[in-house]
Design a protein around this motif. Sequence first.
Motif, mmCIF file in Angstrom:
data_model
loop_
_atom_site.group_PDB
_atom_site.id
_atom_site.type_symbol
_atom_site.label_atom_id
_atom_site.label_comp_id
_atom_site.label_asym_id
_atom_site.label_seq_id
_atom_site.Cartn_x
_atom_site.Cartn_y
_atom_site.Cartn_z
ATOM 1 N N GLU A 18 39.428 8.752 -5.468
ATOM 2 C CA GLU A 18 38.200 9.388 -4.968
ATOM 3 C C GLU A 18 37.635 10.383 -5.982
ATOM 4 N N THR A 19 38.506 11.205 -6.535
ATOM 5 C CA THR A 19 38.076 12.190 -7.528
ATOM 6 C C THR A 19 37.513 11.501 -8.762
ATOM 7 N N ALA A 20 38.211 10.473 -9.227
ATOM 8 C CA ALA A 20 37.756 9.746 -10.415
ATOM 9 C C ALA A 20 36.408 9.081 -10.163
ATOM 10 N N HIS A 21 36.266 8.472 -8.980
ATOM 11 C CA HIS A 21 35.004 7.813 -8.637
ATOM 12 C C HIS A 21 33.862 8.832 -8.614
ATOM 13 N N GLN A 22 34.076 9.963 -7.973
ATOM 14 C CA GLN A 22 33.037 11.001 -7.887
ATOM 15 C C GLN A 22 32.706 11.558 -9.267
ATOM 16 N N GLN A 23 33.713 11.760 -10.083
ATOM 17 C CA GLN A 23 33.499 12.295 -11.426
ATOM 18 C C GLN A 23 32.744 11.286 -12.298
ATOM 19 N N LEU A 24 33.008 10.006 -12.100
ATOM 20 C CA LEU A 24 32.279 8.975 -12.831
ATOM 21 C C LEU A 24 30.800 9.012 -12.449
ATOM 22 N N LEU A 25 30.525 9.247 -11.187
ATOM 23 C CA LEU A 25 29.144 9.262 -10.704
ATOM 24 C C LEU A 25 28.369 10.508 -11.131
ATOM 25 N N CYS A 27 28.495 0.888 -17.688
ATOM 26 C CA CYS A 27 28.590 0.090 -18.917
ATOM 27 C C CYS A 27 27.317 0.246 -19.739
ATOM 28 N N ALA A 28 26.305 0.878 -19.162
ATOM 29 C CA ALA A 28 25.058 1.160 -19.873
ATOM 30 C C ALA A 28 25.013 2.587 -20.403
ATOM 31 N N SER A 29 26.089 3.321 -20.272
ATOM 32 C CA SER A 29 26.119 4.705 -20.728
ATOM 33 C C SER A 29 25.795 4.815 -22.215
ATOM 34 N N ALA A 30 25.141 5.875 -22.565
ATOM 35 C CA ALA A 30 24.870 6.151 -23.982
ATOM 36 C C ALA A 30 26.147 6.553 -24.719
ATOM 37 N N ASP A 31 27.162 6.972 -23.970
ATOM 38 C CA ASP A 31 28.421 7.420 -24.557
ATOM 39 C C ASP A 31 29.371 6.230 -24.731
ATOM 40 N N GLU A 32 29.765 5.965 -25.964
ATOM 41 C CA GLU A 32 30.623 4.817 -26.266
ATOM 42 C C GLU A 32 31.970 4.893 -25.550
ATOM 43 N N SER A 33 32.532 6.072 -25.445
ATOM 44 C CA SER A 33 33.822 6.232 -24.785
ATOM 45 C C SER A 33 33.723 5.862 -23.299
ATOM 46 N N VAL A 34 32.647 6.275 -22.655
ATOM 47 C CA VAL A 34 32.425 5.923 -21.246
ATOM 48 C C VAL A 34 32.333 4.402 -21.115
ATOM 49 N N ARG A 35 31.527 3.781 -21.978
ATOM 50 C CA ARG A 35 31.370 2.315 -21.932
ATOM 51 C C ARG A 35 32.714 1.611 -22.132
ATOM 52 N N ASN A 36 33.469 2.063 -23.117
ATOM 53 C CA ASN A 36 34.751 1.417 -23.411
ATOM 54 C C ASN A 36 35.749 1.543 -22.263
ATOM 55 N N TRP A 37 35.826 2.731 -21.656
ATOM 56 C CA TRP A 37 36.758 2.914 -20.547
ATOM 57 C C TRP A 37 36.300 2.185 -19.299
ATOM 58 N N CYS A 38 35.003 2.100 -19.082
ATOM 59 C CA CYS A 38 34.503 1.322 -17.939
ATOM 60 C C CYS A 38 34.857 -0.147 -18.117
ATOM 61 N N THR A 39 34.692 -0.641 -19.325
ATOM 62 C CA THR A 39 35.063 -2.027 -19.615
ATOM 63 C C THR A 39 36.558 -2.237 -19.386
ATOM 64 N N ALA A 40 37.367 -1.319 -19.857
ATOM 65 C CA ALA A 40 38.820 -1.429 -19.666
ATOM 66 C C ALA A 40 39.172 -1.457 -18.179
ATOM 67 N N ALA A 72 34.137 9.730 -19.021
ATOM 68 C CA ALA A 72 35.110 8.983 -19.819
ATOM 69 C C ALA A 72 36.522 9.182 -19.271
ATOM 70 N N ALA A 73 36.859 10.416 -18.919
ATOM 71 C CA ALA A 73 38.184 10.694 -18.355
ATOM 72 C C ALA A 73 38.359 9.986 -17.010
ATOM 73 N N ALA A 74 37.311 9.981 -16.213
ATOM 74 C CA ALA A 74 37.365 9.306 -14.914
ATOM 75 C C ALA A 74 37.532 7.799 -15.087
ATOM 76 N N ALA A 114 35.319 1.541 -6.875
ATOM 77 C CA ALA A 114 34.476 2.103 -7.938
ATOM 78 C C ALA A 114 33.770 1.023 -8.759
ATOM 79 N N ILE A 115 33.936 -0.249 -8.408
ATOM 80 C CA ILE A 115 33.373 -1.335 -9.208
ATOM 81 C C ILE A 115 31.888 -1.156 -9.504
ATOM 82 N N PRO A 116 31.016 -0.941 -8.518
ATOM 83 C CA PRO A 116 29.589 -0.812 -8.868
ATOM 84 C C PRO A 116 29.304 0.326 -9.853
ATOM 85 N N ALA A 117 29.966 1.453 -9.676
ATOM 86 C CA ALA A 117 29.754 2.581 -10.590
ATOM 87 C C ALA A 117 30.262 2.244 -11.988
ATOM 88 N N LEU A 118 31.385 1.561 -12.068
ATOM 89 C CA LEU A 118 31.912 1.163 -13.373
ATOM 90 C C LEU A 118 30.940 0.214 -14.080
#
Length: 165
Positions: free
Chosen positions: A4-11, A43-56, A19-21, A35-39
């Motif tokens: 829940e915390t990770a999902h909220q932090q991602l949003l 994947c369109a984030s401007a931050d590469e780390s966010v995109r990479n972790w969402c993909t993972a 990225a941490a979330a 969290a699938i829809p948010a992930l």
Amino acid sequence: MDMETAHQQLLTGTDTQQAAAAEALAGMGELAQQAIPALVQHCASADESVRNWCTAALEEVGPPAGRQLEHLTALAEAANSDVAYWAVTLLGRAGEQAQAAIPTLLGRLEDDSSPQVQERAAWALGKIARGSTPAISALQSAAATTGPLATHSKRALEKLSAASA
């Protein structure tokens, strides 16, 4: 970090927090399903780390819940090819319960602006479209071309034939 915390932090978090979330969600596997829809969206984030972790995370999460299919169908139409790719992938993972997405997937199959999304749409149709005359017809047309799309379309048709047998 719990789901829940990770999902909220991602949003709502900063790029670093997102990225941490997403990293935390990647470690949760199927437990991160809600969290699938948010992930996918991130994947369109401007931050590469966010995109990479969402993909993972999306690589590990498994199929989506039925209640997520409508949202994923809308995301499959996204202009961002990474978002569309992952939405299409998850629709394919959902299998036949995602049959309502066939028209959207057919649109992606015909849209050559992103070959990766186009090829993934062929793959997803092979998982979803058993008994769908429009899908089979579109896949046959794509299979008659050359290149990777033809290969993916032929494989999809083989899967649909095997499922009908």
